[in-house]
Design an enzyme around this catalytic site. Sequence first.
Site: not given
Length: 396
Positions: A186, A244, A214
């Site tokens: 990340s 996310k 991610h």
Amino acid sequence: MSSKTLDKFLNDNLAELKANGLYNEIDPVQGANGPIIHINGKNLINLSSNNYLGLATDERLKQVAKDAVDSHGAGAGAVRTINGTLDLHIELEKKLAEFKGTEAVISYQSGFNCNMAAISAVMDKHDAILSDELNHASIIDGCRLSKAKIIRFAHSDMDDLRLKAKEAVESGQYNKIMVITDGVFSMDGDIAKLPEIVEIAEEFDLITYVDDAHGSGVLGKGAGTVKHFGLQDKVDFQMGTLSKAIGVIGGYVAGKANLIDWLKVRSRPFLFSTAVSPADAAASKKAIEILMESTELHDKLWENGNYLKDGLKKLGFDIGNSETPITPCIIGEEKAAQEFSKRLFEEGVYAKSIVFPTVPRGTGRVRNMPTAAHTKEMLDEAIQVYEKVGKEMGLI
Ligand code: PMP
């Protein structure tokens, strides 16, 4: 009266952090976390959220969340194993399993507690975990909690991993050995070398665990890093977050049915912490459905990511080795990174500085997270601000 020892400990340490530029101020956002955010009465182009696909403010997710509150209430009411498992949680897990192409899925309240829960449910003090040195804090904490021997390998260094796997196996000291890695790192945006990791895992019979916080929604047409490499049958734990790209909150492990069964009886946040709210479960499921129906948001994210990356690179910024829309601007010294971020803020761009201990000392950076919700105009404006501030500070 508070403890004098505690006061001294807190005051001394806080002062030291502030003096070294390692203290992060928290700026509350007024309103939604979209491509433009409002902080301290200022409108800013937001390049710091993980809302990769813009789903956090998507009308379709908002509507199903409202409907779920009406039909199921504000809270789940209990832990999953008593009577906090609502039909909405089961529907979400089924949808996730379909999306990930695995037999089953277990979901948790966050990605962080998912890692704490899942690693420690399987590994113990008689085991060893081979962990990439740049793995996320929640992986590190999950490994520590398990009491397994933690063996760090150099970041994405497959020779080092192979050597350490061989040593661990040949030592004969461990019952089980796991290799664990972020799918997408990340802070730098680089992708784990999963084909090689899986090959080494097969050679030494390692358990494989990929944290795809991610990568989900971003790689593999949305389904994640494991799908990106076509390795769905070769990875034991496909961990992900719903916070996310999915835009809501929660974490999950996708895997074989026997693994998910075990996690349901042994992972402590599932047993002892209340389930996510009906609105969260319903909105997450809707987000997965949207991703399964179309790659439109995913494609837009990549288009915007490449656009911003090209723009910053052309200006002469060091954007590291990113292979995904995550675009770091590596500045180096912590205080300079913080000053850069502060000046960007003053000029209308919110790009938070990231410093030690989140990244190694001396690699302070401003990290940019373009999303599918940004327009070209917003990105152009941000690039102009980068140019102005970068020149002013002598960085480019
Ligand atoms: N793993 C990684 C790689 C992450 O970046 C994060 C979030 N920063 C997490 C896990 C934790 O996820 P969550 O925010 O859903 O708790």
